[in-house]
Design a protein around this motif. Structure first.
Motif, PDB file in Angstrom:
ATOM      1  N   LEU A 548     -51.827   2.002 -30.987  1.00 25.17           N
ATOM      2  CA  LEU A 548     -51.220   1.983 -29.553  1.00 25.17           C
ATOM      3  C   LEU A 548     -51.030   0.268 -29.419  1.00 25.17           C
ATOM      4  CD1 LEU A 548     -50.810   2.894 -26.756  1.00 25.17           C
ATOM      5  CD2 LEU A 548     -53.180   2.438 -26.010  1.00 25.17           C
ATOM      6  N   LEU A 549     -50.020  -0.006 -29.137  1.00 29.09           N
ATOM      7  CA  LEU A 549     -49.618  -1.422 -28.993  1.00 29.09           C
ATOM      8  C   LEU A 549     -49.169  -1.761 -27.681  1.00 29.09           C
ATOM      9  CD1 LEU A 549     -47.314  -1.607 -32.088  1.00 29.09           C
ATOM     10  CD2 LEU A 549     -49.671  -2.163 -32.238  1.00 29.09           C
ATOM     11  N   LYS A 550     -49.652  -2.911 -27.068  1.00 29.96           N
ATOM     12  CA  LYS A 550     -49.151  -3.437 -25.915  1.00 29.96           C
ATOM     13  C   LYS A 550     -48.098  -4.633 -26.252  1.00 29.96           C
ATOM     14  CE  LYS A 550     -50.434  -5.120 -21.365  1.00 29.96           C
ATOM     15  NZ  LYS A 550     -51.535  -5.509 -20.378  1.00 29.96           N
ATOM     16  N   LEU A 603     -60.726  -4.989 -27.376  1.00 29.84           N
ATOM     17  CA  LEU A 603     -60.957  -3.526 -27.329  1.00 29.84           C
ATOM     18  C   LEU A 603     -60.805  -3.044 -28.488  1.00 29.84           C
ATOM     19  CD1 LEU A 603     -58.192  -3.036 -24.616  1.00 29.84           C
ATOM     20  CD2 LEU A 603     -60.890  -2.964 -24.283  1.00 29.84           C
ATOM     21  N   GLU A 604     -59.934  -3.577 -29.598  1.00 27.49           N
ATOM     22  CA  GLU A 604     -59.822  -3.026 -30.843  1.00 27.49           C
ATOM     23  C   GLU A 604     -61.390  -3.425 -31.851  1.00 27.49           C
ATOM     24  OE1 GLU A 604     -59.214  -1.664 -34.815  1.00 27.49           O
ATOM     25  OE2 GLU A 604     -58.372  -1.235 -32.905  1.00 27.49           O
ATOM     26  N   VAL A 605     -61.876  -4.445 -31.546  1.00 23.33           N
ATOM     27  CA  VAL A 605     -63.037  -4.977 -32.196  1.00 23.33           C
ATOM     28  C   VAL A 605     -64.296  -3.927 -31.821  1.00 23.33           C
ATOM     29  CG1 VAL A 605     -65.118  -6.322 -32.393  1.00 23.33           C
ATOM     30  CG2 VAL A 605     -62.735  -7.053 -32.568  1.00 23.33           C
ATOM     31  N   GLY A 642     -56.063   2.816 -33.519  1.00 20.16           N
ATOM     32  CA  GLY A 642     -56.092   1.419 -33.544  1.00 20.16           C
ATOM     33  C   GLY A 642     -55.304   0.820 -32.267  1.00 20.16           C
ATOM     34  N   ILE A 643     -55.771  -0.052 -31.757  1.00 23.68           N
ATOM     35  CA  ILE A 643     -55.301  -0.806 -30.636  1.00 23.68           C
ATOM     36  C   ILE A 643     -54.941  -2.345 -30.755  1.00 23.68           C
ATOM     37  CG2 ILE A 643     -57.323  -0.975 -29.318  1.00 23.68           C
ATOM     38  CD1 ILE A 643     -56.042  -0.282 -26.751  1.00 23.68           C
ATOM     39  N   THR A 670     -52.454  -8.810 -33.562  1.00 23.97           N
ATOM     40  CA  THR A 670     -51.418  -8.670 -33.331  1.00 23.97           C
ATOM     41  C   THR A 670     -50.950  -7.604 -34.379  1.00 23.97           C
ATOM     42  OG1 THR A 670     -50.628 -10.415 -32.077  1.00 23.97           O
ATOM     43  CG2 THR A 670     -49.017  -9.041 -33.327  1.00 23.97           C
ATOM     44  N   TRP A 671     -50.467  -6.446 -34.224  1.00 20.87           N
ATOM     45  CA  TRP A 671     -50.235  -5.321 -35.228  1.00 20.87           C
ATOM     46  C   TRP A 671     -48.801  -5.376 -35.968  1.00 20.87           C
ATOM     47  CZ3 TRP A 671     -53.948  -1.047 -36.695  1.00 20.87           C
ATOM     48  CH2 TRP A 671     -55.134  -1.406 -36.308  1.00 20.87           C
ATOM     49  N   ALA A 672     -48.055  -5.803 -34.986  1.00 19.61           N
ATOM     50  CA  ALA A 672     -46.651  -5.419 -35.231  1.00 19.61           C
ATOM     51  C   ALA A 672     -45.731  -6.636 -34.633  1.00 19.61           C
ATOM     52  CB  ALA A 672     -45.989  -4.012 -34.891  1.00 19.61           C
ATOM     53  N   ASN A 673     -44.481  -6.580 -35.181  1.00 23.07           N
ATOM     54  CA  ASN A 673     -43.193  -7.298 -34.351  1.00 23.07           C
ATOM     55  C   ASN A 673     -42.429  -6.342 -34.317  1.00 23.07           C
ATOM     56  OD1 ASN A 673     -42.955 -10.797 -35.546  1.00 23.07           O
ATOM     57  ND2 ASN A 673     -44.763  -9.799 -34.520  1.00 23.07           N
ATOM     58  N   PHE A 674     -41.503  -6.004 -33.411  1.00 21.75           N
ATOM     59  CA  PHE A 674     -40.460  -5.694 -33.167  1.00 21.75           C
ATOM     60  C   PHE A 674     -39.179  -6.431 -33.020  1.00 21.75           C
ATOM     61  CE2 PHE A 674     -43.507  -2.881 -30.717  1.00 21.75           C
ATOM     62  CZ  PHE A 674     -43.231  -1.487 -31.530  1.00 21.75           C
TER      63      PHE A 674
END
Length: 764
Positions: A548-550, A603-605, A642-643, A670-674
């Motif tokens: 889940l990404l914001k 939140l992820e930790v 995962g958040i 940060t998990w991703a780039n769009f």
């Protein structure tokens, strides 16, 4: 002047061009006595031969390259070594040159810059590397003088790693790719296309290598003509260029977004190696009798005029003549576009103030580093300034020779005396002006520089604090002409000058006395000297099956540079401390990125420790309820999803190879780039090596800033190489869309799943 072919081209004996059109085979048959096989002819390029000699892949598939040597500087080498040693490295398996030309002022952060230098010296002793002490040479000058060889390949952690004019294919990449080489692994990529750059004619007196380079950049950058391709320089015009001149053009190929470059070598290159005491390293490179190129850039050197790249990109070019004739109109355009790019309320972009009495007035001139600080650039500039003066007004000027061997020759032949007598400040071998850590202009000042880049903030100003100054790129000769004309913008061709062209003698003893060369002499018992700011990489989580990404940052600029992702300048002092450096992430583009990312990271930790994120943020309950509606049969457990945060930008990653543009995001969760596309391969590689998902989206995104994006089964999709991946915007309503990850090797998929390169090698 510069023309890009709309098709590929056959080139015979490196000189005769046959456009790949409907009549090509008939023309080839008449010239060769037979038609030509395109696939076979592709093997006739110099690039093909060099790449194949370094390829360790089995037939077909991705190239797997191993390099002859590596190079890094003091913004990047600590992170590279820390990554490699955490992954099991015991010694450097190839020559690794570590220079100290970026964090060498030691003006920020107390002892931490010099602590990094001592770390590198101890690493060279422990693992068997080459340590070039502070200010002895900028990274690329040293590698030209001591390491480049025709037919070799060099990988560097600086984007301007380019030694093509010496017959060396060099690539600038993020630190993760160098760490992989140190671990005996390969550099994996699809076979690149090769674009010929056909040079013909002879430059006019006063026209320098930067003028030629800027004209090429301006004609190929915006259309992506050479993006991620190899630029191969051929043509009868090469013989009319000195090796210094060729190096000056070649180093700027980085700004075209090409992968690498290579040039024909000849007797002038042979003499270069002789002068540097390495005549045994020379060999002749040229294309085969028939070579096919995927495109061709035709450059008439005789038609090139003195050129200026106005803010805020090297591709924003005008001839100086054209700019002066249309200054008001061009300035208005730059101001309008600049306000859009900075998006800083009330930021005063005021280039109009530089127009005075019909002239455009400049405040500062800089000739520096790997592009400007060459022997020939500086001797020509000195010839122009002899007997003149920078004056005692607002105009100032500095020169930075690329190395001490260059510097001592300029002292011997009197060029330095000429500069000093004219009011020029002579600096050390230092890359600072190229990334905002030296000679920063005052607010609203305009600087002309023979350097590599003029991106926003690249000169050291901080627009988010209301400061702005401007950099234009120009050749050293026109900078010198402007300097002796009281700061009035002047092309070198507007003045009469006798270029003396003194002979260059290389003094190798300067390096013999000071450079530590530990190749083959590693001492494993040596302790690494770890200053208090040198920290290990923090633990990073594996990719979970669902995420889940914001989207906390949403950038709409056409291109986002690495300087905007992680600012250069004084932040460079903290490069060896991942957590402290991360505090600067996106600081000049989105000042709220860091605090917003930390909220999600908390939140992820908590989730990683078995807690339910909903218990820390009750507003998430509605998000997870909507996720359940996507697949009612799927068990949705917030403790298993995962958040983290995500960043959107249209085309991120132009510019520097610094891996910190990606690693700082990952350090903050940060998990991703769009992105619609990635500006460079190296930035995308950095994302992958730090376990981040390099998502590609088609068209305008269906999500907005602060939207949540849920991607189920992402881990399985990554590992299986699934080409299209379902994703969902979780807003007032659930909106489905599709993301892609592009081409990924098996190892790259496993690195992303592991969470980062370090995790991957720990498992291995």
């Amino acid at each position: 002047m510069v023309k890009c072919f709309e098709t590929g081209a056959y080139v015979l004996n490196g000189r005769e061009i046959v456009k790949d059109d409907a009549e090509a085979q008939a023309k080839l048959a008449s010239m060769l006595g037979q038609s030509a096989d395109k696939e076979a002819a592709k093997q006739g390029t110099m690039a093909y031969g060099v790449i194949q000699a370094h390829n360790h892949a089995e037939q077909g598939g991705l190239l797997k390259l191993k390099f002859d040597s590596l190079t890094a500087h003091d913004i990047t080498y600590v992170g590279i070594i820390q990554t490699a040693r955490a992954s099991g490295m015991e010694k450097f398996p190839m020559p690794f040159v570590m220079t100290n030309c970026h964090n060498s002022l030691c003006a920020v952060g107390g002892t931490i810059n010099e602590d990094d230098h001592k770390f590198a010296l101890s690493a060279a002793q422990k693992y068997g590397g080459i340590y070039v002490p502070t200010n002895l040479a900028v990274i690329h000058s040293y590698n030209r003088e001591m390491m480049a060889k025709p037919g070799n390949m060099i990988l560097g952690s600086d984007s301007h790693t380019r030694y093509g004019a010496l017959g060396t294919m060099a690539i600038g990449e993020g630190g993760g790719e160098l760490a992989k080489q140190l671990l005996g692994k390969t550099y994996d990529l699809a076979k690149p296309e090769v674009i010929a750059v056909y040079l013909t004619g002879k430059p006019q007196p006063g026209v320098g290598p930067q003028d030629v380079a800027l004209q090429i950049i301006g004609n190929v950058y915006n259309n992506g003509y050479v993006k991620n391709k190899v630029m191969e320089f051929i043509g009868d015009g090469i013989q009319n260029l000195s090796v210094d001149y060729r190096n000056g053009i070649d180093v700027m190929t980085t700004e075209t977004t090409c992968l690498s470059s290579i040039w024909e070598t000849d007797d002038q290159v042979k003499e270069y190696f002789l002068i540097h005491g390495r005549e045994g390293d020379y060999k002749t490179l040229k294309p085969e009798a028939v070579a096919y190129y995927d495109g061709l850039v035709y450059v008439d050197l005789s038609a090139i005029k003195p050129t200026i790249a106005m803010p805020f990109h090297p591709s924003n070019i005008y001839t100086i003549e054209e700019f002066k004739a249309n200054a008001a109109e061009i300035i208005n355009y730059i101001e309008v576009e600049g306000r859009k790019q900075f998006d800083v309320p009330n930021l005063d972009i005021n280039l109009r103030s530089k127009l005075r009495n019909g002239a455009f007035m400049v405040d500062q001139g800089i000739i520096a580093g790997c592009s400007g600080g060459t022997f020939e650039n500086l001797t020509d500039a000195a010839d122009i300034m002899r007997g003149g003066s920078t004056g005692n007004g607002t105009f100032t000027m500095s020169v930075y020779p690329g190395s001490q061997p260059i510097n001592i020759e300029l002292v011997r032949n009197g060029a330095m005396e000429t500069f000093m007598s004219a009011g020029v400040i002579v600096r050390e071998a230092f890359c600072g002006p190229c990334f905002g850590a030296g000679d920063t202009p005052a607010n609203q000042e305009f600087s002309i520089r023979h350097a590599t880049r003029n991106f926003p903030n690249r000169e050291g100003s901080k627009p988010t604090d209301g400061q702005i100054s401007y950099v234009a790129l120009m050749d050293a000769r026109s900078i010198a002409a402007t300097a002796i004309n009281g700061g009035k913008l002047t092309a070198a061709t507007e003045i009469d000058v006798n270029f003396t062209r003194p002979k260059y003698t290389f003094n190798k003893s300067i390096y013999d006395f000071r450079v530590f060369n530990g190749i083959g002499k590693e001492t494993p018992e040596t302790e690494l000297l770890m200053g208090p700011n040198i920290k290990d990489w923090p633990a990073m989580p594996n990719l979970t099956e669902d995420i889940l990404l914001k989207v906390i940052t949403y950038i709409t600029d056409p291109v986002t540079t690495t300087d905007e992702l992680i600012p250069s300048g004084e932040t460079s002092s903290y490069r060896s401390n991942p957590i402290r450096l991360a505090e600067f992430t996106l600081g000049r583009k989105d000042p709220q990125f860091v605090p917003n990312a930390k909220v999600l990271q908390k939140l992820e930790v908590a989730r990683e420790h078995g807690e339910n994120p909903v218990e820390l943020d009750a507003s998430l309950a509605a998000i997870y309820d909507k996720i359940k509606s996507i697949d009612p049969e799927k068990v949705v457990d917030p403790k298993e999803i995962g958040i983290g945060s995500a960043v959107f930008a249209n085309m991120p990653g132009d510019g520097s190879a610094r891996e910190q543009a990606a690693s700082c995001q990952k350090v903050l969760g940060t998990w991703a780039n769009f992105a619609k596309q990635y500006a460079t391969k190296r930035y995308r590689s950095n994302l992958i090596n730090w376990g981040m998902l390099p998502f590609e989206v088609s068209g305008d995104p269906v999500f907005d800033k602060d939207d949540y994006v849920y991607i189920p089964n992402i881990r399985s999709a990554v590992l299986s190489g699934q080409p299209e991946i379902p994703a969902y915007v979780i807003g007032d309503e659930v909106k489905a869309f599709t993301v892609k990850l592009g081409s990924l090797s098996k190892e790259e998929r496993e690195v992303i799943a592991a969470g980062c390169l370090i995790n991957y090698y720990k498992v291995k």
